[in-house]
Scaffold this active site. Structure first.
Site, mmCIF file in Angstrom:
data_model
loop_
_atom_site.group_PDB
_atom_site.id
_atom_site.type_symbol
_atom_site.label_atom_id
_atom_site.label_comp_id
_atom_site.label_asym_id
_atom_site.label_seq_id
_atom_site.Cartn_x
_atom_site.Cartn_y
_atom_site.Cartn_z
ATOM 1 N N GLN A 1 0.825 -1.201 0.000
ATOM 2 C CA GLN A 1 0.000 0.000 0.000
ATOM 3 C C GLN A 1 0.870 1.265 0.000
ATOM 4 O OE1 GLN A 1 -3.089 -2.301 2.972
ATOM 5 N NE2 GLN A 1 -3.249 -0.083 3.004
ATOM 6 N N ARG B 1 -8.679 -1.442 8.532
ATOM 7 C CA ARG B 1 -9.729 -0.488 8.230
ATOM 8 C C ARG B 1 -10.005 0.407 9.436
ATOM 9 N NH1 ARG B 1 -14.486 -1.765 3.908
ATOM 10 N NH2 ARG B 1 -14.254 0.228 2.915
ATOM 11 N N CYS B 2 -8.954 1.111 9.812
ATOM 12 C CA CYS B 2 -9.005 1.880 11.030
ATOM 13 C C CYS B 2 -7.795 2.775 11.038
ATOM 14 C CB CYS B 2 -8.927 0.928 12.210
ATOM 15 S SG CYS B 2 -8.268 1.629 13.699
ATOM 16 N N GLU C 1 -12.748 4.209 5.930
ATOM 17 C CA GLU C 1 -12.802 3.266 7.049
ATOM 18 C C GLU C 1 -13.945 3.534 8.024
ATOM 19 O OE1 GLU C 1 -8.096 2.914 7.814
ATOM 20 O OE2 GLU C 1 -9.016 4.866 7.594
HETATM 21 N N1 MCN Z 1 -14.010 9.613 -1.699
HETATM 22 C C1 MCN Z 1 -14.919 10.494 -2.237
HETATM 23 N N2 MCN Z 1 -15.309 11.582 -1.495
HETATM 24 C C2 MCN Z 1 -14.834 11.785 -0.238
HETATM 25 C C3 MCN Z 1 -13.937 10.855 0.319
HETATM 26 C C4 MCN Z 1 -13.523 9.780 -0.460
HETATM 27 O O1 MCN Z 1 -15.382 10.304 -3.351
HETATM 28 N N3 MCN Z 1 -15.207 12.846 0.474
HETATM 29 C C5 MCN Z 1 -13.542 8.454 -2.491
HETATM 30 C C6 MCN Z 1 -12.049 8.603 -2.805
HETATM 31 O O2 MCN Z 1 -11.792 9.360 -3.895
HETATM 32 C C7 MCN Z 1 -11.623 7.159 -2.943
HETATM 33 C C8 MCN Z 1 -12.506 6.450 -1.920
HETATM 34 O O3 MCN Z 1 -13.652 7.284 -1.732
HETATM 35 O O4 MCN Z 1 -11.872 6.690 -4.234
HETATM 36 C C9 MCN Z 1 -11.797 6.247 -0.561
HETATM 37 O O5 MCN Z 1 -11.153 7.431 -0.240
HETATM 38 P P1 MCN Z 1 -10.418 7.754 1.152
HETATM 39 O O6 MCN Z 1 -11.415 7.887 2.223
HETATM 40 O O7 MCN Z 1 -9.506 8.873 0.894
HETATM 41 O O8 MCN Z 1 -9.572 6.439 1.487
HETATM 42 P P2 MCN Z 1 -8.250 5.916 0.739
HETATM 43 O O9 MCN Z 1 -8.406 6.073 -0.699
HETATM 44 O O10 MCN Z 1 -7.052 6.448 1.404
HETATM 45 O O11 MCN Z 1 -8.385 4.372 1.010
HETATM 46 C C10 MCN Z 1 -7.902 3.792 2.194
HETATM 47 C C11 MCN Z 1 -9.015 3.168 3.006
HETATM 48 C C12 MCN Z 1 -8.415 2.257 3.996
HETATM 49 S S1 MCN Z 1 -7.220 2.867 5.000
HETATM 50 C C13 MCN Z 1 -8.783 0.955 4.068
HETATM 51 S S2 MCN Z 1 -8.133 -0.002 5.296
HETATM 52 C C14 MCN Z 1 -9.703 0.385 3.101
HETATM 53 C C15 MCN Z 1 -10.607 1.409 2.527
HETATM 54 O O12 MCN Z 1 -9.938 2.496 2.140
HETATM 55 N N4 MCN Z 1 -9.251 -0.572 2.272
HETATM 56 C C16 MCN Z 1 -9.997 -0.882 1.153
HETATM 57 N N5 MCN Z 1 -11.509 0.940 1.635
HETATM 58 C C17 MCN Z 1 -11.174 -0.123 0.841
HETATM 59 N N6 MCN Z 1 -11.926 -0.435 -0.236
HETATM 60 C C18 MCN Z 1 -11.518 -1.423 -1.064
HETATM 61 N N7 MCN Z 1 -12.279 -1.724 -2.135
HETATM 62 N N8 MCN Z 1 -10.376 -2.133 -0.837
HETATM 63 C C19 MCN Z 1 -9.602 -1.884 0.242
HETATM 64 O O13 MCN Z 1 -8.478 -2.564 0.436
HETATM 65 CU CU1 CUN Z 2 -6.350 1.374 8.771
HETATM 66 S S1 CUN Z 2 -6.178 -0.187 7.597
HETATM 67 MO MO1 CUN Z 2 -6.152 1.088 6.159
HETATM 68 O O1 CUN Z 2 -5.293 2.263 7.142
HETATM 69 O O2 CUN Z 2 -4.960 0.581 5.171
#
Ligand code: MCN
Ligand code: CUN
Length: 795
Positions: free
Chosen positions: A223, A370-371, A741
């Site tokens: 990641q 996921r946290c 998360e």
């Molecule tokens: N998004 C959006 N509008 C927002 C926030 C987010 O449209 N206000 C969209 C983002 O553009 C992105 C998605 O939602 O496409 C998730 O965005 P974000 O909250 O920024 O999270 P990350 O992209 O950093 O993803 C990490 C997070 C984590 S830490 C875990 S654990 C987890 C999760 O995402 N692992 C996943 N969701 C997952 N979903 C899938 N399918 N697979 C994983 O491994």
């Molecule tokens: Cu908290 S598990 Mo995600 O941060 O990759």
């Protein structure tokens, strides 16, 4: 006269654009690590320890070496000659790569075989003879701290016992004073079981060291590719520019693919030694038994309350079981991650947390599943405690929360443990949720049902999560500050490529980042291709976890687009033959303020950047932005569940589940809903069926999908999602907060609270997760709490 584009039509902010990556995923055309085959590639398998704690008297690999097709057998002693038997962890501990002196958990990596194919390698692993001397086993914090307990980490100097840390935060004196003034003190003891992210794709790597070019390329399931590159450079002492880490498609991460695992290190060393590509693909049991565990925490709490319902203070104590190596993957300086983000949504004058971490003979845990680094535990504790306190006061669950919420005009708010939250409308979210679930009505039905012996329950949970690590002032990984990046190149025809330092594992970055560019520049999202995960091409970034991508990399995408727009404005002024000050912007187009008909599109500016730039202007239209967020983003959510518990069997069914998530501005509402649905499913699994436990010998119960249950569409309840509350993040360029998360963080307490609510009047205050039917049945029939990890049957 303006010709502003319809942002939704071009796939901009707020468009529920279909995920572009799914075109290849649903056609089986993804490119996962195991899909990659390189010429001359060899295969690596890992031999794991069958015992949880044992001294290694000897390892005899001679029979393995004799098997035709075997190229290399790696053992701890061989690793030690290269100073690679141990590696540093992200929490400033050390972790064995291959065991030398002892094995410290069942499933620990002891040796590796590299052979022509994985079957030969597996057979050769079985031919390795190891003489183990079994040692007493520790599987929980109580045993770890018992008198005379064996010291698990006798490899370390200054480690006389099994305690990793004793840490505290908050205001001890102020909290003591609050408890002295309390009318009511509410207490609760909880256990959050060990769980596993269990992505569909297991971990793996293909290391390819080319002696002729001195270049090491590693395709792997990480990641955070840039962090891996830095770690390989520093630990293996290879020149950084000769290392290329590529994360191809990833079949789910969920935190499992943040740490550095021995398999990665061994495949790299094997490739360097053999000068051939070496592939390691973990099997499912290897994944479940040895990588990336989460939770495994005991929580003790007390709440000081005034009888009108005001919370005066909170005490928390946590005992966390980290397994044999302290390898929590987290970027804060706090020993127990962001556990002290608890109670951020409530206005509480004083709080104090003490945290103790201990070693045990289990696989290293503490990965954030996921946290955002133990926020799941924090919110579970918070919302279970809130329910217990409201019951003790005889107050309504919703009223009690509402009266203690931080108010909308009270931001930025300093939490009782010192975080600064950014914005929120907590009471409004709660009201939307209560209305959606039909709160008053349900309470009436519940009372009527109770008269007929039917047990209905309603559980409320709220969560606020610190998302977006860092800022760089407070967060770093082994000294590397937390920020992120985006690089945008506009080609001359107005098509573009965007690269970021994040790495999607299924979250949909290829879709959503293009939407941010569309919003900022008016380029149709489909004209922007997004690429992540290759350290030779992507700008330096810290990767994807803690839902930090939108808060940090997503912000960088907006910022780099704005840099592009600033240059395009100069090009527009040149094309329009006016001064820059006379040029106005609307989505996709610059025009002359006094003559709005006269305009040029962003695409025309792009062409001019290569064909008709003003004298003295640097050609081209590309840029990079590094974004260091001023604060974390703090989304908020309310989850409300109604259940019916069958007292005869202990089985509980979800009647309804309502989710109200406020993650600020939603880039892609459909993807956000997908994230929430996935998170709620995992929350349901944790509350209902999922746990990993260990018997007294340290045998892992949960190393396969017969024991570790994944919910399918069949048992997963439906979820009703609400998006009407939007509190833009005040410090994010497009007002977005993280979401990835939240539902997994806040969900579990809603389910547990609902079941406990259904048992109201039976004297049952707590059943620890998972709420398996036999545990619920025991609580109902025996009228007592059921605590701790489910017992292991050894018959
Ligand atoms: N998004 C959006 N509008 C927002 C926030 C987010 O449209 N206000 C969209 C983002 O553009 C992105 C998605 O939602 O496409 C998730 O965005 P974000 O909250 O920024 O999270 P990350 O992209 O950093 O993803 C990490 C997070 C984590 S830490 C875990 S654990 C987890 C999760 O995402 N692992 C996943 N969701 C997952 N979903 C899938 N399918 N697979 C994983 O491994
Ligand atoms: Cu908290 S598990 Mo995600 O941060 O990759």
């Amino acid at each position: 006269m303006t010709q502003a584009l319809d942002e939704i039509k071009i796939g901009g902010l707020g468009a529920s654009r279909k995920r572009v990556e799914d075109d290849r995923f649903i056609r089986g055309r993804g490119n996962y690590t195991d899909d990659i085959t390189l010429p001359g590639m060899l295969h690596m398998e890992i031999l794991r320890s069958p015992l949880a704690h044992a001294r290694i008297r000897s390892i005899d690999a001679s029979k393995a070496w004799e098997i035709p097709g075997v190229h290399l057998v790696l053992t701890g002693d061989m690793m030690a000659t290269r100073n690679l038997a141990w590696m540093p962890t992200l929490s400033y501990d050390t972790q064995a790569v291959l065991a030398t002196d002892k094995v410290r958990f069942q499933g620990q990596e002891v040796a590796c075989v590299i052979a022509d194919d994985p079957y030969i390698a597996k057979d050769a692993c079985e031919a390795i003879e190891i003489d183990y001397e079994p040692l007493p086993v520790i599987v929980n914090p109580t045993q770890a701290q018992a008198d005379g307990a064996p010291v698990i980490r006798d490899d370390k100097e200054n480690q006389p016992d099994n305690v990793i840390f004793d840490w505290e935060v908050g205001d001890r004196a102020g909290t003591d004073a609050a408890f002295e003034q309390a009318d009511v003190v509410s207490k609760l003891k909880l256990h959050y079981p060990r769980s596993h992210p269990s992505p569909i794709e297991c971990c793996g790597s293909i290391a390819d060291f080319n002696r002729a070019t001195s270049k090491l390329t590693v395709y792997m399931t990480t990641q955070a590719p840039h962090i891996i590159r830095a770690a390989v450079a520093l630990v293996a002492e290879l020149p950084e520019h000769m290392i290329r880490i590529v994360s191809p498609d990833i079949g789910g991460g969920f935190g499992n693919k943040v740490p550095v695992y021995p398999g990665y290190v061994c495949s790299i060393l094997a490739s360097i030694l053999l000068e051939r590509p070496v592939k390691w693909i973990e099997d499912k049991t290897g994944n479940l038994i040895s990588t990336g565990f989460a939770r495994d925490v005991y929580l003790h709490g007390e709440m000081a309350l005034r009888k009108d319902g005001k919370i005066l203070g909170v005490r928390m104590h946590t005992e966390s079981d980290h397994g044999a190596f302290f390898s929590d993957a987290q970027p804060s300086k706090f020993k127990i991650g962001l556990m002290h983000s608890a109670f951020a949504a409530y206005d509480i004058p004083a709080a104090h947390l003490t945290a103790r971490g201990t070693y045990s003979n289990k696989a290293p845990g503490g990965v954030a599943y996921r946290c955002s680094f133990r926020v799941t535990e924090a919110m579970f504790f918070q919302e279970r405690m809130m329910q217990a306190a409201a019951s003790d006061l005889g107050m309504d669950q919703a009223d009690f929360r509402r009266m203690n919420f931080v108010h909308d005009d009270d931001f930025p708010h300093r939490t009782p443990f010192g975080f600064l939250t950014d914005s929120g409308q907590y009471a409004k979210c709660l009201d939307v949720g209560l209305r959606a679930v039909g709160y008053e009505d349900f309470r009436r039905k519940q009372a009527e049902a109770r008269k007929k012996g039917r047990l209905l329950g309603l559980g409320i949970s709220t969560m606020t999560e610190p998302l977006g690590a860092g800022n760089s002032r407070e967060y770093d990984i082994l000294g590397i500050k937390m920020f992120d990046s985006a690089e945008l190149k506009i080609h001359m025809t107005g098509k573009a490529i965007l690269r970021t330092g994040a790495k999607t594992q299924g979250q949909g970055h290829e879709t959503t980042w293009a939407q941010i560019v569309a919003h900022e520049l008016g380029l149709p999202a489909e004209d922007v291709v997004v690429e992540e995960g290759d350290t030779d091409t992507a700008p330096f970034g810290m990767g994807t976890y803690a839902s930090r991508s939108t808060p940090v990399a997503g912000a960088a995408v907006a910022m780099v687009s704005r840099k592009i727009r600033a240059k395009a404005r100069k090009l527009a002024a040149h094309l329009l033959e006016v001064s820059e000050e006379d040029v106005e912007w609307e989505l996709g187009r610059f025009y002359v303020r006094s003559a709005p008909d006269r305009g040029v599109t962003i695409q025309e500016c792009a062409m001019a950047a290569y064909s008709n730039m003003p004298d003295g202007m640097e050609p081209g239209l590309e840029n990079t932005a590094y974004y260091d967020p001023p604060n974390l983003t703090w989304p908020f959510a309310v989850y409300i569940v109604t259940v019916e518990v069958d007292p005869a069997t202990g089985v509980w069914d979800v009647l309804n589940m309502v989710a109200v998530d406020d993650c600020g501005v939603r880039i892609n509402p459909m993807i956000v809903e997908g994230q929430i649905m996935g998170g709620l499913t995992e929350a349901y699994a944790m509350a209902n069926m999922q746990f990993i436990t260990f018997d007294a010998e340290g045998n892992c119960i949960g190393a396969n999908y017969m024991d570790y249950l994944l919910p399918s569409a069949w048992e997963t309840p439906g979820f009703e999602m609400h998006s009407e509350v939007v509190t833009p993040c005040p410090h994010h360029p497009i007002g977005a907060k993280g979401i990835g998360e939240c539902a997994a963080v806040g969900g579990p307490a809603a389910f547990v609270n609902a079941v406990i609510d259904a048992l109201d009047g039976t004297g049952v205050r707590n059943i620890d997760m998972p709420l398996l039917p036999d545990r619920v049945w025991e609580a109902v029939t025996q009228r007592r709490d059921v605590s701790g990890a489910p017992p292991v049957r050894t018959d």
